[in-house]
Design an enzyme around this catalytic site. Sequence first.
Site, short mmCIF file in Angstrom:
data_model
loop_
_atom_site.label_atom_id
_atom_site.label_comp_id
_atom_site.label_asym_id
_atom_site.label_seq_id
_atom_site.Cartn_x
_atom_site.Cartn_y
_atom_site.Cartn_z
NE ARG A 170 -33.72 61.98 55.50
CZ ARG A 170 -34.52 61.14 55.50
NH1 ARG A 170 -36.00 61.69 55.46
NH2 ARG A 170 -34.48 59.82 54.96
NE ARG A 174 -44.67 60.30 52.22
CZ ARG A 174 -44.74 59.25 52.37
NH1 ARG A 174 -46.75 58.94 52.60
NH2 ARG A 174 -44.11 58.53 52.63
NE ARG A 247 -36.03 56.41 76.73
CZ ARG A 247 -36.68 56.86 77.59
NH1 ARG A 247 -35.89 57.04 78.87
NH2 ARG A 247 -37.68 56.81 78.00
NE ARG A 279 -45.21 51.78 68.63
CZ ARG A 279 -44.90 50.59 67.34
NH1 ARG A 279 -44.63 51.42 66.23
NH2 ARG A 279 -43.53 50.26 68.05
CD GLU A 299 -44.30 50.84 71.63
OE1 GLU A 299 -43.21 51.45 71.40
OE2 GLU A 299 -44.34 49.47 70.61
CE1 TYR A 347 -34.63 51.14 65.52
CE2 TYR A 347 -35.33 51.70 63.99
CZ TYR A 347 -35.20 50.96 63.99
OH TYR A 347 -36.63 50.90 64.22
CG ASP A 349 -36.51 49.90 59.94
OD1 ASP A 349 -36.61 49.92 60.92
OD2 ASP A 349 -35.76 51.25 59.32
#
Length: 367
Positions: A170, A174, A247, A279, A299, A347, A349
């Site tokens: 997804r 917004r 990666r 970035r 990066e 992964y 956070d």
Amino acid sequence: MYDYLIVGAGLFGSIFAYEAKQRGKKCLVIDKRNHIGGNVYTKEVEGIQVHEYGAHIFHTNNKRIWDYVNQFAEFNRYTNSPIANYKGEIYNLPFNMNTFHKLWGVTSPEEAKRKIEEQRKTANISQPSNLEEQAISLVGTDIYQKLIKGYTEKQWGRPANELPAFIIKRLPVRFTYDNNYFNDRFQGIPVGGYTQIFEKLLDGIDVKLKTDFFKEREELETLANKIVFTGMIDQFYDYQFGVLNYRSLKFETNVLDDTDNFQGNAVVNYTDSETTYTRIIEHKHFEFGKQEKTVITKEYPMEWEQGLEPYYPINDDENNTVYKKYKDLADQEAKVIFGGRLANYKYYDMHQVIGEALVTVEKEFGK
């Protein structure tokens, strides 16, 4: 003799060590790097806290985890509002009314919805078979071409039409003028950087840096009753079922003496395919800095190979099948606890690692 040998001084290992010490346990924490903090490590350069391993913005909906980290540092009100630079055109992220106005000149949510729907219908993709088709079926062709395609292909090192659709299940869209990237209730950056948190977590605990578990494994395993392992699970088992793939990233950090403000934002994503980095991070903006100089980091995503730092697990079917074999072995271990991003091949956070560490502590010691 230690109760626990903890391999890795990142979030999972440091929190486990702290909580074990609170319960009277003796721990030895080792790390192959020359600093604590894992990828969350920050270092002061020119009075600026530099995120050495990429931008780390703390965010969570879990009040317990928010209160937990606030024991160790004061967090500021930083809100993650990255921008995208596509060949010199600037767009707000995540995709919102500011983005749509810049793309199409629309001013109402209804106009924006209609524009996206028109492009989705024109593409006529009923069953997306790859990432490109999945993205277009969600947000249309304009957003895909300018803000997703180039960035994603750089990030994964493959054409978008060769990447599996599940990578983009997804996309946040917004229909408000809201540039806050996260929906979480709590968000911020620790004033004075992240490293102080680890210094407090590991205070009074034996720590050995520049220590490679695998080079000294035989000796290290004799020092403790149990091991908490936060490294690569396939390496722990000597790659017997094969190597798990990742990666990797390369960081190029520079102090700019001749400007105090390089890009006006902490994070700018470069979404065209010609720019080789994904970035640029300007670290002072994480703490609203007013220093005379500034520090930026470019990066660069890259293919991972053994010896490089693994950052993002490639959770495709092939790798997940291999991981499952290692997980089955890990589940049989009586004296080894596996935790964190590399040991779980997932992964995370930061708030998710903290949550996992606290659950593991409760399993080990009881509530």
